[in-house]
Design a protein around this motif. Structure first.
Motif, mmCIF file in Angstrom:
data_model
loop_
_atom_site.group_PDB
_atom_site.id
_atom_site.type_symbol
_atom_site.label_atom_id
_atom_site.label_comp_id
_atom_site.label_asym_id
_atom_site.label_seq_id
_atom_site.Cartn_x
_atom_site.Cartn_y
_atom_site.Cartn_z
ATOM 1 N N LEU A 73 -5.909 -7.724 1.488
ATOM 2 C CA LEU A 73 -4.962 -6.618 1.554
ATOM 3 C C LEU A 73 -3.876 -7.035 2.529
ATOM 4 C CD1 LEU A 73 -4.187 -3.689 0.834
ATOM 5 C CD2 LEU A 73 -5.581 -2.962 2.785
ATOM 6 N N VAL A 74 -2.644 -7.121 2.035
ATOM 7 C CA VAL A 74 -1.547 -7.598 2.861
ATOM 8 C C VAL A 74 -0.336 -6.696 2.654
ATOM 9 C CG1 VAL A 74 -0.791 -9.267 1.106
ATOM 10 C CG2 VAL A 74 -0.191 -9.655 3.481
ATOM 11 N N GLU A 75 0.370 -6.443 3.746
ATOM 12 C CA GLU A 75 1.585 -5.629 3.675
ATOM 13 C C GLU A 75 2.769 -6.567 3.547
ATOM 14 O OE1 GLU A 75 5.197 -3.910 5.065
ATOM 15 O OE2 GLU A 75 4.033 -5.148 6.428
ATOM 16 N N LEU A 76 3.559 -6.361 2.509
ATOM 17 C CA LEU A 76 4.747 -7.171 2.257
ATOM 18 C C LEU A 76 5.946 -6.253 2.100
ATOM 19 C CD1 LEU A 76 3.354 -9.638 -0.458
ATOM 20 C CD2 LEU A 76 3.505 -10.025 2.006
ATOM 21 N N GLY A 77 6.899 -6.370 2.971
ATOM 22 C CA GLY A 77 8.129 -5.594 2.856
ATOM 23 C C GLY A 77 7.921 -4.101 2.702
ATOM 24 N N GLY A 78 6.939 -3.559 3.404
ATOM 25 C CA GLY A 78 6.672 -2.125 3.331
ATOM 26 C C GLY A 78 5.787 -1.700 2.178
ATOM 27 N N VAL A 79 5.225 -2.652 1.446
ATOM 28 C CA VAL A 79 4.352 -2.352 0.308
ATOM 29 C C VAL A 79 2.999 -3.021 0.529
ATOM 30 C CG1 VAL A 79 4.031 -2.641 -2.189
ATOM 31 C CG2 VAL A 79 6.310 -2.180 -1.273
ATOM 32 N N TRP A 80 1.927 -2.269 0.327
ATOM 33 C CA TRP A 80 0.587 -2.839 0.435
ATOM 34 C C TRP A 80 0.224 -3.499 -0.890
ATOM 35 C CZ3 TRP A 80 -1.792 -3.766 4.792
ATOM 36 C CH2 TRP A 80 -1.440 -3.021 5.919
ATOM 37 N N VAL A 81 -0.208 -4.760 -0.786
ATOM 38 C CA VAL A 81 -0.593 -5.553 -1.959
ATOM 39 C C VAL A 81 -2.072 -5.912 -1.814
ATOM 40 C CG1 VAL A 81 -0.170 -7.660 -3.281
ATOM 41 C CG2 VAL A 81 1.746 -6.480 -2.159
ATOM 42 N N TYR A 82 -2.832 -5.627 -2.843
ATOM 43 C CA TYR A 82 -4.281 -5.877 -2.858
ATOM 44 C C TYR A 82 -4.553 -6.970 -3.880
ATOM 45 C CZ TYR A 82 -9.278 -4.697 -3.100
ATOM 46 O OH TYR A 82 -10.649 -4.722 -3.050
ATOM 47 N N VAL A 83 -5.240 -8.029 -3.450
ATOM 48 C CA VAL A 83 -5.509 -9.171 -4.313
ATOM 49 C C VAL A 83 -7.016 -9.285 -4.522
ATOM 50 C CG1 VAL A 83 -5.151 -11.652 -4.679
ATOM 51 C CG2 VAL A 83 -3.508 -10.349 -3.295
ATOM 52 N N ARG A 84 -7.425 -9.387 -5.781
ATOM 53 C CA ARG A 84 -8.835 -9.563 -6.153
ATOM 54 C C ARG A 84 -8.855 -10.362 -7.441
ATOM 55 N NH1 ARG A 84 -13.412 -6.498 -4.563
ATOM 56 N NH2 ARG A 84 -15.174 -7.315 -5.734
ATOM 57 N N HIS A 85 -9.765 -11.299 -7.572
ATOM 58 C CA HIS A 85 -9.752 -12.200 -8.725
ATOM 59 C C HIS A 85 -9.938 -11.467 -10.051
ATOM 60 C CE1 HIS A 85 -10.038 -15.785 -11.088
ATOM 61 N NE2 HIS A 85 -11.269 -15.512 -11.454
ATOM 62 N N ASP A 86 -10.980 -10.673 -10.153
ATOM 63 C CA ASP A 86 -11.324 -10.024 -11.422
ATOM 64 C C ASP A 86 -11.057 -8.526 -11.321
ATOM 65 O OD1 ASP A 86 -12.416 -9.080 -13.795
ATOM 66 O OD2 ASP A 86 -14.325 -10.128 -13.557
ATOM 67 N N LEU A 87 -10.088 -8.053 -12.078
ATOM 68 C CA LEU A 87 -9.725 -6.638 -12.036
ATOM 69 C C LEU A 87 -10.896 -5.729 -12.407
ATOM 70 C CD1 LEU A 87 -7.364 -4.711 -11.532
ATOM 71 C CD2 LEU A 87 -6.768 -4.926 -13.939
ATOM 72 N N LYS A 88 -11.824 -6.234 -13.232
ATOM 73 C CA LYS A 88 -12.984 -5.418 -13.620
ATOM 74 C C LYS A 88 -13.890 -5.092 -12.439
ATOM 75 C CE LYS A 88 -13.191 -6.855 -18.417
ATOM 76 N NZ LYS A 88 -13.969 -7.544 -19.447
ATOM 77 N N THR A 89 -13.738 -5.821 -11.338
ATOM 78 C CA THR A 89 -14.563 -5.549 -10.158
ATOM 79 C C THR A 89 -13.789 -4.790 -9.085
ATOM 80 O OG1 THR A 89 -14.047 -7.699 -9.170
ATOM 81 C CG2 THR A 89 -15.999 -7.591 -10.597
ATOM 82 N N LEU A 90 -12.696 -4.160 -9.462
ATOM 83 C CA LEU A 90 -11.892 -3.392 -8.509
ATOM 84 C C LEU A 90 -12.784 -2.377 -7.807
ATOM 85 C CD1 LEU A 90 -8.936 -3.072 -7.565
ATOM 86 C CD2 LEU A 90 -8.700 -1.271 -9.260
ATOM 87 N N ASP A 91 -12.761 -2.394 -6.486
ATOM 88 C CA ASP A 91 -13.701 -1.595 -5.701
ATOM 89 C C ASP A 91 -13.048 -0.448 -4.939
ATOM 90 O OD1 ASP A 91 -12.300 -3.271 -4.050
ATOM 91 O OD2 ASP A 91 -14.018 -3.893 -2.855
ATOM 92 N N LEU A 92 -11.853 -0.064 -5.345
ATOM 93 C CA LEU A 92 -11.188 1.067 -4.699
ATOM 94 C C LEU A 92 -10.223 1.714 -5.678
ATOM 95 C CD1 LEU A 92 -8.213 -0.261 -4.232
ATOM 96 C CD2 LEU A 92 -9.197 -1.074 -2.110
#
Length: 154
Positions: free
Chosen positions: A71-90
């Motif tokens: 989870l990283v903030e870039l230019g005022g936007v939070w970006v969440y990176v995870r390899h497999d979208l099917k395992t999205l945990d939030l």
């Protein structure tokens, strides 16, 4: 701010990625790095911070120690990176996330759901099936995001 978004290198860092990496402010790798040298080579050509997550092929050290999510903030936007979208945990909307980046499928995909951008940049490693070799730019600033898909080979 320009974020280069790549995924599924599977041990292959294509030369076409290097000039892109040189101009990036940040690099996001959505997993299946394949070989630690991929990240080392990116660091060698770019001063940009690199945020990489572990994919399903990243089973051996040192790649097995990559985080499952970033989870990283870039230019005022939070970006969440995870390899497999099917395992999205939030739930991105509840977590205040503006962009969810994933890989795994090797198929580029961009969609917006409930104000959240879901981006799979595609794969820049060995070609799979008839899918393009692709990545993407995230242009982020002032709390807004623009996605620029990049096709390296059809």
């Amino acid at each position: 701010m320009r974020a280069l978004v790549i995924s599924d290198t599977h041990g292959l860092l294509r030369p076409e990625i290097l000039p892109l990496a040189r101009t990036a402010d940040v690099i996001l790798h959505a997993g299946d790095v394949g070989r630690a040298e991929v990240l080392d080579d990116l660091r060698a050509v770019s001063p940009a911070p690199i945020h990489a997550v572990r994919g399903n092929v990243d089973r051996s050290p040192p790649l097995s120690s990559l985080p499952e999510t970033v989870l990283v903030e870039l230019g005022g936007v939070w970006v969440y990176v995870r390899h497999d979208l099917k395992t999205l945990d939030l739930l991105p909307t509840e977590a205040g996330i503006g962009v969810v980046v994933s890989g795994h499928t090797h198929a580029p995909r961009l969609e917006e759901r409930e104000g959240v951008i879901f981006l799979n940049p595609g794969a820049v490693g060995p070609r799979r099936f008839r899918l393009p070799v692709a990545c993407a730019w995230l242009h982020v600033g002032g709390g807004t995001v623009q996605v620029e898909p990049v096709v390296l080979e059809r």
